[in-house]
Design a protein around this motif. Structure first.
Motif, PDB file in Angstrom:
ATOM      1  N   UNK A  81       0.951  -1.132  -0.419  1.00 43.87           N
ATOM      2  CA  UNK A  81       0.056  -0.011  -0.178  1.00 43.87           C
ATOM      3  C   UNK A  81       1.039   1.135  -0.290  1.00 43.87           C
ATOM      4  N   UNK A  82       2.146   1.656   0.473  1.00 41.08           N
ATOM      5  CA  UNK A  82       2.954   2.220   0.312  1.00 41.08           C
ATOM      6  C   UNK A  82       4.268   2.261  -0.487  1.00 41.08           C
ATOM      7  N   UNK A  83       4.139   1.340  -1.459  1.00 40.33           N
ATOM      8  CA  UNK A  83       5.108   1.679  -2.434  1.00 40.33           C
ATOM      9  C   UNK A  83       6.311   0.916  -2.058  1.00 40.33           C
ATOM     10  N   UNK A  84       6.574   1.014  -0.225  1.00 46.44           N
ATOM     11  CA  UNK A  84       7.879   1.404  -0.307  1.00 46.44           C
ATOM     12  C   UNK A  84       8.246   0.680   1.110  1.00 46.44           C
ATOM     13  N   UNK A  85       7.910   0.564   2.295  1.00 44.69           N
ATOM     14  CA  UNK A  85       8.463   0.266   3.694  1.00 44.69           C
ATOM     15  C   UNK A  85       6.305  -0.054   4.028  1.00 44.69           C
TER      16      UNK A  85
END
Length: 256
Positions: A81-85
């Motif tokens: 959902x965050x694209x990163x973490x």
């Protein structure tokens, strides 16, 4: 003046109101405000409530020491959902232990609770309300001689949430004598009567709520429902400060 707003559909109108003399108390019983009170009681320095996942991630990038907390559809926010973490914490009060949050600052985003806090930014004071600290809030309102009180229910998506109405009604009941001689909106009367009908068994009452039924169906989260109804178990006061962070109310002692 004593008034309750029930749904997020009313948040936009709050920004058009003159709230400069009004104290707002925000309830998101299941579970954002209950988690915030728990975090502060367990030593968190501050919680920065934001509306969007991207805002929380941007804060983390600017301040790597921040813990990320929050949910979508009741579940912890993950990398997909965050694209990163992955977020460090979800939105269960049981996650916000002294070991996890003591001395830490958090950025938090939830479906409704953080939106409700942001909607009240123009108020004289914005307090964080829950069953956990209900009497502490009521006592502060009495000590301060507050004359204009607006209780904000965070709701579910764009609808009213039964558990938030119960919380709002409990606060109305606790401060009724303080406001009864002034203007009391019908919304406050409605909330109070709903609370009075359910006060004998809050857990049974709250099981009528959509959010409670959803949480009770999830083995990892079902204990949150009863936990969020433990009245006055964490008698701390918290407010949304001018810089946008939720902290212990100035002058209030930390519960230990």
């Amino acid at each position: 003046m004593l008034e309750v707003i029930f749904t997020p559909a009313e948040f936009a109108a709050l920004r058009q109101r003159d709230l400069s003399r009004t104290v707002c108390v925000v309830f998101d019983v299941l579970r954002a405000t209950s988690s915030m009170i728990t975090a502060l009681a367990n030593g968190a320095r501050e919680i920065i409530p934001v509306c969007e996942i991207a805002e929380a991630v941007a804060l983390r990038q600017a301040r790597p020491e921040l813990l990320l907390a929050g949910e979508r559809n009741g579940l912890r926010i993950l990398r997909a959902q965050t694209g990163s973490v992955d977020f460090d914490l979800g939105n269960s009060p049981r996650e916000f232990t002294r070991e996890r949050v003591g001395g830490r600052s958090l950025a938090m985003t939830t479906t409704n609770g953080t939106r409700a806090l942001q909607a009240c930014r123009g108020a004289r004071r914005v307090l964080v309300g829950s069953f956990l600290n209900l009497s502490a809030v009521a006592d502060w309102l009495a000590r301060e001689g507050v004359e204009e009180l607006l209780i904000v229910c965070s709701g579910t998506h764009e609808e009213a949430a039964y558990e938030d109405v119960l919380g709002a009604g409990a606060l109305c009941d606790a401060v009724w004598a303080q406001f009864a001689s002034g203007h009391v909106a019908d919304s406050a009367q409605v909330a109070r009567e709903i609370f009075q009908q359910g006060r004998g068994d809050l857990l049974a009452a709250v099981q009528r709520a959509r959010n409670a039924r959803r949480l009770l169906a999830l083995p990892d989260l079902r204990e949150d429902v009863a936990g969020c109804l433990q009245r006055d178990s964490l008698p701390v006061l918290a407010e949304l400060c001018a810089d946008g962070a939720v902290r212990m109310l100035k002058g209030a002692s930390r519960f230990a």
